[in-house]
Design a protein around this motif. Structure first.
Motif, PDB file in Angstrom:
ATOM      1  N   PHE A  10      83.339  58.195  31.893  1.00 41.36           N
ATOM      2  CA  PHE A  10      83.340  58.669  33.283  1.00 41.36           C
ATOM      3  C   PHE A  10      83.881  57.582  34.219  1.00 41.36           C
ATOM      4  CE2 PHE A  10      80.041  62.057  32.379  1.00 41.36           C
ATOM      5  CZ  PHE A  10      80.769  63.108  32.914  1.00 41.36           C
ATOM      6  N   GLN A  11      83.465  56.359  34.003  1.00 38.34           N
ATOM      7  CA  GLN A  11      83.916  55.261  34.857  1.00 38.34           C
ATOM      8  C   GLN A  11      85.416  55.036  34.721  1.00 38.34           C
ATOM      9  OE1 GLN A  11      81.180  52.369  33.264  1.00 38.34           O
ATOM     10  NE2 GLN A  11      79.746  52.578  34.978  1.00 38.34           N
ATOM     11  N   ALA A  12      85.919  55.119  33.493  1.00 34.68           N
ATOM     12  CA  ALA A  12      87.353  54.928  33.277  1.00 34.68           C
ATOM     13  C   ALA A  12      88.168  56.026  33.938  1.00 34.68           C
ATOM     14  CB  ALA A  12      87.648  54.875  31.777  1.00 34.68           C
ATOM     15  N   VAL A  13      87.673  57.254  33.879  1.00 30.95           N
ATOM     16  CA  VAL A  13      88.365  58.364  34.534  1.00 30.95           C
ATOM     17  C   VAL A  13      88.364  58.162  36.040  1.00 30.95           C
ATOM     18  CG1 VAL A  13      88.348  60.845  34.984  1.00 30.95           C
ATOM     19  CG2 VAL A  13      87.864  59.997  32.673  1.00 30.95           C
ATOM     20  N   LYS A  14      87.210  57.821  36.608  1.00 30.66           N
ATOM     21  CA  LYS A  14      87.121  57.641  38.057  1.00 30.66           C
ATOM     22  C   LYS A  14      88.078  56.558  38.543  1.00 30.66           C
ATOM     23  CE  LYS A  14      83.913  56.768  41.861  1.00 30.66           C
ATOM     24  NZ  LYS A  14      84.573  55.550  42.387  1.00 30.66           N
ATOM     25  N   GLN A  15      88.223  55.487  37.766  1.00 29.37           N
ATOM     26  CA  GLN A  15      89.122  54.397  38.147  1.00 29.37           C
ATOM     27  C   GLN A  15      90.579  54.856  38.240  1.00 29.37           C
ATOM     28  OE1 GLN A  15      88.430  51.386  35.190  1.00 29.37           O
ATOM     29  NE2 GLN A  15      86.430  50.826  36.015  1.00 29.37           N
ATOM     30  N   ARG A  16      90.898  55.956  37.591  1.00 30.23           N
ATOM     31  CA  ARG A  16      92.279  56.427  37.579  1.00 30.23           C
ATOM     32  C   ARG A  16      92.515  57.606  38.528  1.00 30.23           C
ATOM     33  NH1 ARG A  16      90.994  53.518  33.616  1.00 30.23           N
ATOM     34  NH2 ARG A  16      92.551  52.203  32.592  1.00 30.23           N
ATOM     35  N   LEU A  17      91.504  57.929  39.311  1.00 27.61           N
ATOM     36  CA  LEU A  17      91.644  58.986  40.305  1.00 27.61           C
ATOM     37  C   LEU A  17      91.819  58.381  41.696  1.00 27.61           C
ATOM     38  CD1 LEU A  17      88.855  61.493  39.179  1.00 27.61           C
ATOM     39  CD2 LEU A  17      91.326  61.792  38.937  1.00 27.61           C
ATOM     40  N   VAL A  18      92.650  59.010  42.506  1.00 23.74           N
ATOM     41  CA  VAL A  18      92.768  58.618  43.902  1.00 23.74           C
ATOM     42  C   VAL A  18      91.505  59.061  44.637  1.00 23.74           C
ATOM     43  CG1 VAL A  18      95.289  58.812  43.842  1.00 23.74           C
ATOM     44  CG2 VAL A  18      93.903  60.782  44.567  1.00 23.74           C
ATOM     45  N   PRO A  19      91.176  58.442  45.786  1.00 23.83           N
ATOM     46  CA  PRO A  19      90.046  58.947  46.574  1.00 23.83           C
ATOM     47  C   PRO A  19      90.232  60.436  46.879  1.00 23.83           C
ATOM     48  CG  PRO A  19      90.765  56.822  47.406  1.00 23.83           C
ATOM     49  CD  PRO A  19      91.780  57.240  46.374  1.00 23.83           C
TER      50      PRO A  19
END
Length: 241
Positions: A121-130
């Motif tokens: 989940f953390q890795a995915v969030k890091q690759r999403l724009v706000p």
């Protein structure tokens, strides 16, 4: 996390994937979720690339990642496959930022414990724009789908094999392990072992929140119905501001 199942690493089994998992209401759900105008989309565990190619055909800027080379070989050669950036690896190997990330085909269930799932989940969030979104589905443990798998046969020419059966189905806590046997018309046989996690909605929701996803929308089916005890699916669309 699972070792890769032979279903994705054996070219002969990978070739069966699209026949056994054709375009359906789940695919329509994700395509509608992307919507218009064009977005940067990350397809995680893209498999043979059917969803990624469909996004690209709609004009989206698509990156697709999978750890199995055999399915990526199929993905690259499919119609509109040349429009997609294919990455052999994991989310951590992907560069860039995205408006939408998806993980289809119940692939989330290969994450077998809280530690692995949280890191994912953390890795995915890091690759999403706000304001970006992450969407995926997992089987609802309350529906107990594994009880229907033992001895399940998908025999017939539509599967590309003379017969397919699931055996040795074993449940230990949240984890269900099973073996799939494929018997081909030329008399040869091969098998694939899989272990999947049937995590609860509450457990997944807590992990997503801990990773920083500040809002979550849950569905129990592809027609946007809410989750009920008998829902077969747990579909999550999560994001953050």
């Amino acid at each position: 996390m699972n070792e890769l199942s032979a279903h994705y690493t054996d070219p002969r089994l990978a070739a069966l994937y699209d026949v056994q998992n054709p375009w359906g209401p789940d695919s329509e759900f994700y395509l509608a979720l992307a919507g218009k105008p064009a977005q940067a989309i990350l397809d995680i565990g893209c498999g043979t690339g059917m969803m990624a190619a469909a996004f690209a055909r709609q004009g989206h800027d698509v990156t697709a990642v999978d750890p199995a080379a055999a399915v990526l070989d199929i993905a690259r050669s499919r119609p509109h496959g040349h429009l997609v950036r294919w990455v052999h690896g994991l989310v951590s190997d992907v560069q860039g930022h995205f408006d939408l990330a998806v993980m289809t085909g119940h692939a989330f269930q290969v994450l077998l414990d809280d530690e692995t799932s949280l890191a994912f989940f953390q890795a995915v969030k890091q690759r999403l724009v706000p304001g970006g979104r992450f969407a995926f589905e997992t089987r609802n443990p309350d529906a107990q789908a594994w009880k229907q798998w033992a001895g399940q046969s998908m025999s017939g020419p539509s599967t590309g094999a003379a017969g397919t059966a699931h055996v040795d189905v074993e449940k230990r806590g949240e984890l269900v392990s099973f073996r799939s046997i494929y018997r081909f018309e030329d008399g040869t046989e091969t098998s694939s072992h899989s272990t999947l996690r049937f995590a609860s909605q509450a457990a997944i929701s807590a992990l997503a929140a801990k990773a920083g996803f500040s809002w979550q929308t849950w569905y129990g089916d592809w027609d946007y119905q809410p989750v009920r005890p008998d829902s077969r699916e747990l579909i999550l669309v999560a994001g953050f501001d």
